[in-house]
Design a protein around this motif. Sequence first.
Motif, short mmCIF file in Angstrom:
data_model
loop_
_atom_site.label_atom_id
_atom_site.label_comp_id
_atom_site.label_asym_id
_atom_site.label_seq_id
_atom_site.Cartn_x
_atom_site.Cartn_y
_atom_site.Cartn_z
N UNK A 1 0.82 -1.21 0.00
CA UNK A 1 0.00 0.00 0.00
C UNK A 1 0.86 1.26 0.00
N UNK A 2 1.89 1.29 0.84
CA UNK A 2 2.72 2.49 0.94
C UNK A 2 3.59 2.68 -0.30
N UNK A 3 4.12 1.58 -0.84
CA UNK A 3 4.91 1.69 -2.07
C UNK A 3 4.04 2.12 -3.24
N UNK A 4 2.83 1.61 -3.29
CA UNK A 4 1.93 1.97 -4.38
C UNK A 4 1.53 3.44 -4.29
N UNK A 5 1.35 3.95 -3.08
CA UNK A 5 1.03 5.36 -2.91
C UNK A 5 2.18 6.24 -3.40
N UNK A 6 3.41 5.87 -3.04
CA UNK A 6 4.58 6.62 -3.51
C UNK A 6 4.67 6.57 -5.03
N UNK A 7 4.37 5.40 -5.60
CA UNK A 7 4.38 5.25 -7.06
C UNK A 7 3.37 6.18 -7.72
N UNK A 8 2.15 6.21 -7.18
CA UNK A 8 1.10 7.04 -7.79
C UNK A 8 1.47 8.51 -7.74
N UNK A 9 2.09 8.93 -6.64
CA UNK A 9 2.52 10.34 -6.54
C UNK A 9 3.59 10.64 -7.59
N UNK A 10 4.54 9.75 -7.75
CA UNK A 10 5.61 9.96 -8.73
C UNK A 10 5.07 9.97 -10.16
N UNK B 1 20.72 -11.23 13.55
CA UNK B 1 20.26 -12.61 13.37
C UNK B 1 20.16 -13.02 11.91
N UNK B 2 19.95 -12.04 11.00
CA UNK B 2 19.77 -12.38 9.60
C UNK B 2 19.99 -11.16 8.72
N UNK B 3 19.99 -11.39 7.41
CA UNK B 3 20.10 -10.29 6.46
C UNK B 3 18.71 -9.73 6.17
N UNK B 4 18.66 -8.39 6.00
CA UNK B 4 17.40 -7.70 5.78
C UNK B 4 17.48 -6.89 4.50
N UNK B 5 16.40 -6.83 3.72
CA UNK B 5 16.36 -6.00 2.54
C UNK B 5 16.55 -4.54 2.92
N UNK B 6 17.35 -3.83 2.13
CA UNK B 6 17.63 -2.42 2.41
C UNK B 6 16.88 -1.53 1.43
N UNK B 7 17.03 -0.22 1.61
CA UNK B 7 16.24 0.77 0.87
C UNK B 7 16.49 0.71 -0.64
N UNK B 8 17.68 0.30 -1.06
CA UNK B 8 17.99 0.29 -2.48
C UNK B 8 17.07 -0.62 -3.28
N UNK B 9 16.61 -1.69 -2.66
CA UNK B 9 15.72 -2.64 -3.33
C UNK B 9 14.39 -1.97 -3.68
N UNK B 10 13.84 -1.24 -2.73
CA UNK B 10 12.54 -0.59 -2.93
C UNK B 10 12.68 0.64 -3.83
N UNK B 11 13.84 1.29 -3.75
CA UNK B 11 14.11 2.41 -4.65
C UNK B 11 14.11 1.92 -6.10
N UNK B 12 14.77 0.78 -6.33
CA UNK B 12 14.83 0.22 -7.69
C UNK B 12 13.43 -0.10 -8.22
N UNK B 13 12.56 -0.57 -7.34
CA UNK B 13 11.19 -0.89 -7.77
C UNK B 13 10.46 0.37 -8.23
N UNK B 14 10.60 1.46 -7.48
CA UNK B 14 9.93 2.70 -7.86
C UNK B 14 10.58 3.33 -9.10
#
Length: 263
Positions: free
Chosen positions: A127-136, A157-170
């Motif tokens: 929902x939040x990524x889609x909102x950012x997409x619609x604004x862009x 404890x483990x590896x976590x996805x970072x901001x670059x992954x979501x930036x690339x999607x947008x």
Amino acid sequence: MSLLKNSRIGGVLLDITGVLKDGGIAIPGSVEAVRKLREAGLAVKLVTNETQITRRTMVSCLVNLGYSVQEQDIVPPCPALISLLQHENLRPHLLVHPNVLPEFEAIDQSNPNCVVLGDAGDNFTYENLNKAFRILINMEKPRLFSLGQGRYYSDSESLMLDVGVFTAALEYAADVKAEIIGKPQPEFFRSALRDMGVVPEEAVMVGDDVVSDVGGAQNCGLTGVLVRTGKYRPVDEKHPTVHPDAIVDDLAHAVNLILKSRK
């Protein structure tokens, strides 16, 4: 430039997560290593793409782990971004972690004319990524800012996805190129060096991210040292384009090399 042959080192840049600490635990030997650097008269700055907590909270966390650190010692991307937003009269739509929202209280966020991504953690919902997409996608001249470009990070404890992954999607969805604030951008490193009064040829960057930390620093003329802690993986030592000046087990080992090189 070989680290072992650089006797002119005057300043050291250190990543925080994965070098000084792993989750809420200090990496063994790192507290003492930072102390040694300062006792040797070297300028030290902590450069980080951390955007889940404010700089004040970061200081409190590090002090609790035993580090002697103040706010001015830490160089995160948020202050640089806020300065840019104010200078260019930009009104951001924020997709960031709730903990850093207070950093943006003085920024007008009505009728957004840009989108800002930080490490939003669990706020990276569809929902939040889609909102950012619609604004862009509805902007005549879309602008997307990303607080870093990391692919993943270590959270003890483990590896976590970072901001670059979501930036690339947008970027892909809205057909826009993000403007990166933070590592590995050259200006981020240069800003820290200016604060220290050190030129790139006299500085070392120690990090656990072979691309953002080591490669980014080397592109600016710094010596880049990769540590085998944090998000490090053995495959990093065979990176096709980034070749660290030194690869060491941890910060303590890196500091020993740095101090020996100055003798």
